[in-house]
Scaffold this active site. Structure first.
Site, mmCIF file in Angstrom:
data_model
loop_
_atom_site.group_PDB
_atom_site.id
_atom_site.type_symbol
_atom_site.label_atom_id
_atom_site.label_comp_id
_atom_site.label_asym_id
_atom_site.label_seq_id
_atom_site.Cartn_x
_atom_site.Cartn_y
_atom_site.Cartn_z
ATOM 1 N N TYR A 22 -58.684 -50.583 -28.108
ATOM 2 C CA TYR A 22 -59.719 -49.933 -27.312
ATOM 3 C C TYR A 22 -59.214 -49.411 -25.976
ATOM 4 O O TYR A 22 -59.912 -49.527 -24.967
ATOM 5 C CB TYR A 22 -60.894 -50.900 -27.083
ATOM 6 C CG TYR A 22 -61.437 -51.457 -28.376
ATOM 7 C CD1 TYR A 22 -62.114 -50.616 -29.255
ATOM 8 C CD2 TYR A 22 -61.242 -52.783 -28.743
ATOM 9 C CE1 TYR A 22 -62.578 -51.095 -30.462
ATOM 10 C CE2 TYR A 22 -61.709 -53.271 -29.956
ATOM 11 C CZ TYR A 22 -62.383 -52.419 -30.803
ATOM 12 O OH TYR A 22 -62.835 -52.896 -31.994
ATOM 13 N N TYR A 150 -72.398 -53.925 -34.790
ATOM 14 C CA TYR A 150 -70.963 -53.636 -34.847
ATOM 15 C C TYR A 150 -70.453 -54.119 -36.199
ATOM 16 O O TYR A 150 -70.686 -55.278 -36.568
ATOM 17 C CB TYR A 150 -70.196 -54.333 -33.710
ATOM 18 C CG TYR A 150 -68.702 -54.122 -33.868
ATOM 19 C CD1 TYR A 150 -68.115 -52.915 -33.479
ATOM 20 C CD2 TYR A 150 -67.897 -55.086 -34.473
ATOM 21 C CE1 TYR A 150 -66.761 -52.690 -33.677
ATOM 22 C CE2 TYR A 150 -66.538 -54.868 -34.676
ATOM 23 C CZ TYR A 150 -65.978 -53.663 -34.267
ATOM 24 O OH TYR A 150 -64.644 -53.441 -34.484
ATOM 25 N N ASP A 251 -73.432 -58.949 -42.645
ATOM 26 C CA ASP A 251 -72.080 -58.992 -42.090
ATOM 27 C C ASP A 251 -71.996 -60.248 -41.221
ATOM 28 O O ASP A 251 -72.481 -60.269 -40.095
ATOM 29 C CB ASP A 251 -71.828 -57.714 -41.278
ATOM 30 C CG ASP A 251 -70.470 -57.721 -40.587
ATOM 31 O OD1 ASP A 251 -69.790 -58.778 -40.584
ATOM 32 O OD2 ASP A 251 -70.087 -56.673 -40.035
ATOM 33 N N LYS A 280 -62.917 -63.110 -39.538
ATOM 34 C CA LYS A 280 -62.635 -63.780 -38.267
ATOM 35 C C LYS A 280 -62.248 -65.265 -38.402
ATOM 36 O O LYS A 280 -61.075 -65.551 -38.540
ATOM 37 C CB LYS A 280 -63.797 -63.588 -37.300
ATOM 38 C CG LYS A 280 -63.862 -62.137 -36.795
ATOM 39 C CD LYS A 280 -64.539 -61.984 -35.469
ATOM 40 C CE LYS A 280 -64.200 -60.659 -34.817
ATOM 41 N NZ LYS A 280 -65.115 -59.565 -35.148
HETATM 42 C C1 LIG Z 1 -64.938 -58.220 -35.822
HETATM 43 C C2 LIG Z 1 -66.020 -57.747 -36.705
HETATM 44 C C3 LIG Z 1 -65.777 -56.814 -37.736
HETATM 45 C C4 LIG Z 1 -64.425 -56.202 -37.964
HETATM 46 O O1 LIG Z 1 -63.455 -57.141 -38.336
HETATM 47 P P1 LIG Z 1 -61.902 -56.794 -38.120
HETATM 48 O O2 LIG Z 1 -61.186 -57.962 -38.716
HETATM 49 O O3 LIG Z 1 -61.679 -56.651 -36.643
HETATM 50 O O4 LIG Z 1 -61.633 -55.525 -38.851
HETATM 51 C C5 LIG Z 1 -66.847 -56.438 -38.523
HETATM 52 N N1 LIG Z 1 -68.073 -56.949 -38.340
HETATM 53 C C6 LIG Z 1 -68.338 -57.853 -37.374
HETATM 54 C C7 LIG Z 1 -69.723 -58.408 -37.240
HETATM 55 C C8 LIG Z 1 -67.326 -58.269 -36.517
HETATM 56 O O5 LIG Z 1 -67.613 -59.134 -35.527
#
Ligand SMILES: *Cc1c(COP(=O)(O)O)cnc(C)c1O
Length: 430
Positions: A22, A150, A251, A280
């Protein structure tokens, strides 16, 4: 420790060649050189130690150099670091998929292993789009989401990120245009807003014919603004999507594995999506791995279609090192102590951040599980904030108007006090 000239040379090369997240090239605020990390502490090359209140972007839930995770990684490395996943399989991946099916909400039975969170969202969206194509519904190609989300930085996930935070204006003509409803009303415990429920229901009803899926972060919107909402809205989405033949994607890349106080945020609502993304904290922050889970209905729909394959297969799919560490991390979670730890972290964050409410410029103080947020009425000056935080021995990465922490669950009370005091004082100066 590294010598002063060696540090300077490394940072010169970093500025010359290394693109950081970023930012422009080179970074406007030079990064800190880290040499080691152990427990909740990062050791910088100049000898300073910082308590990490970020868990390395929310992933290192058990802390660094965790002996159980270290051992699992070393043990797996002594057998096999990687083999291709096409035509081959292995115990670490099989165990991982089986455990994920056991732990996640009911009905999610099939697991596609991915190499990052963004890829797992790509796969989730591809599953939804292909499901409807396979059923002959080529009109169902759009996604609906709420603002403030996000979902990653690759293109299809970007299209469901918040239009402003995701810079949709910059990408007009490139990103698919999705449907957005307003951000859910703020607050985990605030009463359900019936007019917002109507908005959700009507948006899905009206657009059901063109909607492949509703895609949301359940309970906590993370990188889009660290907002919490009432889990009841997830039940509303579950009902209306079921009724109108639209798939539901959660997600849980940020929220999965205990961060919000429940193992999965969906558990707060007692609902199961058709497709679930995790990432994550999956490997306890050791290696990059994510997963997309789906129901039998979704898998069957795709597998009986005109093109009966899911055309996706990352080179490092199912990586045994990552899978072995993920298994060890899930074993640690299955011992159950995370529940008390997250509850303790939540209490300490509430206590420690409460004084911020009286700081001029602080408009909101919110805590849920192991997430603590101070929202200001202005953008945080990142250079000033970083200087203030690091001078107090704390590592945080504020963004926009937010100073927040998502510490490892193992963080001690004393370290949590250090982090929260630094946050309150940073709010005064940054
Ligand atoms: C971090 C994140 C992503 C993307 O994951 P990356 O491993 O960075 O590609 C997607 N959705 C959510 C909710 C996230 O916090």
């Amino acid at each position: 420790m590294t010598s002063e000239p060696a540090i300077r040379e490394l940072l010169r090369l970093d500025a010359a060649h290394v693109w950081h997240p970023y930012g422009p090239m080179p970074a406007t605020v030079p990064p800190l050189l880290v040499e080691e990390a152990s427990g909740v502490r990062l050791r910088l090359a100049d000898g300073r130690e910082l308590v990490d209140g970020m868990s390395s972007w929310w992933a290192a839930i058990h802390g660094y150099r965790n002996p159980v995770l270290d051992a699992a990684l070393a043990e797996q490395a002594s057998r096999m670091s990687h083999v291709m996943f096409g035509g081959l399989t292995h115990e670490p991946a099989i165990r991982l998929a089986t455990t994920l099916v056991d732990l996640t909400p009911e009905g999610l039975e099939h697991v596609f292993l991915c190499d990052s969170g963004s890829v797992s969202v790509e796969v989730a969206l591809k599953m939804c789009l292909q499901y409807w194509r396979s059923l002959g519904r080529r009109d169902k190609v759009r996604m609906l989401t709420w603002r403030g989300g996000y979902h990653g930085d690759t293109f299809h996930p970007m299209s469901v990120c918040d239009p402003e935070g995701g810079m949709h204006a910059l990408w007009r003509g490139v990103l698919p245009e999705q449907l957005f409803v307003p951000t859910p009303p703020s607050g985990f415990g605030t009463p359900v807003d019936e007019s917002y429920v109507d908005t959700l229901v009507r948006a899905v009803e009206e657009h059901a014919d063109e909607l492949a899926a509703v895609v949301v972060e359940p309970v906590v919107q993370g990188a889009g603004g660290m907002r919490f909402h009432n889990p009841a809205y997830l039940r509303v989405l579950r009902e209306v999507t079921r009724e109108h033949d639209v798939l539901l994607v959660f997600d849980e890349i940020a929220t999965g594995f205990g961060r919000t106080g429940a193992l999965f945020a969906a558990d707060h609502a007692g609902v199961a999506p058709d497709v679930l993304c995790v990432g994550k904290a999956l490997t306890g922050g050791y290696l990059t791995m994510a997963a997309t889970l789906c129901t039998r209905r979704v898998a069957d729909g795709i597998s009986r279609g005109e093109v009966p394959v899911l055309a996706h297969g990352p080179t490092f799919m199912g990586n045994p090192l990552a899978a072995a560490v993920a298994n060890a991390s899930l074993d640690l979670l299955s011992e159950g102590t995370w529940r008390d730890e997250v509850r303790r972290v939540e209490r300490k964050l509430r206590e420690g951040l409460a004084p911020a409410a009286a700081v001029p410029g602080v408009v909101d103080v919110r805590v849920l599980g192991a997430i603590g947020v101070l929202q200001l009425d202005h953008a945080v000056d990142l250079a000033v904030a970083t200087e203030e935080l690091t001078s107090r021995g704390v590592w945080l990465r504020p963004f926009r108007d937010l100073i927040y922490t998502m510490p490892p669950y193992i963080t001690s009370d004393a370290d949590l006090e250090l982090v929260t005091e630094a946050m309150v004082d940073t709010a005064k100066v940054a």
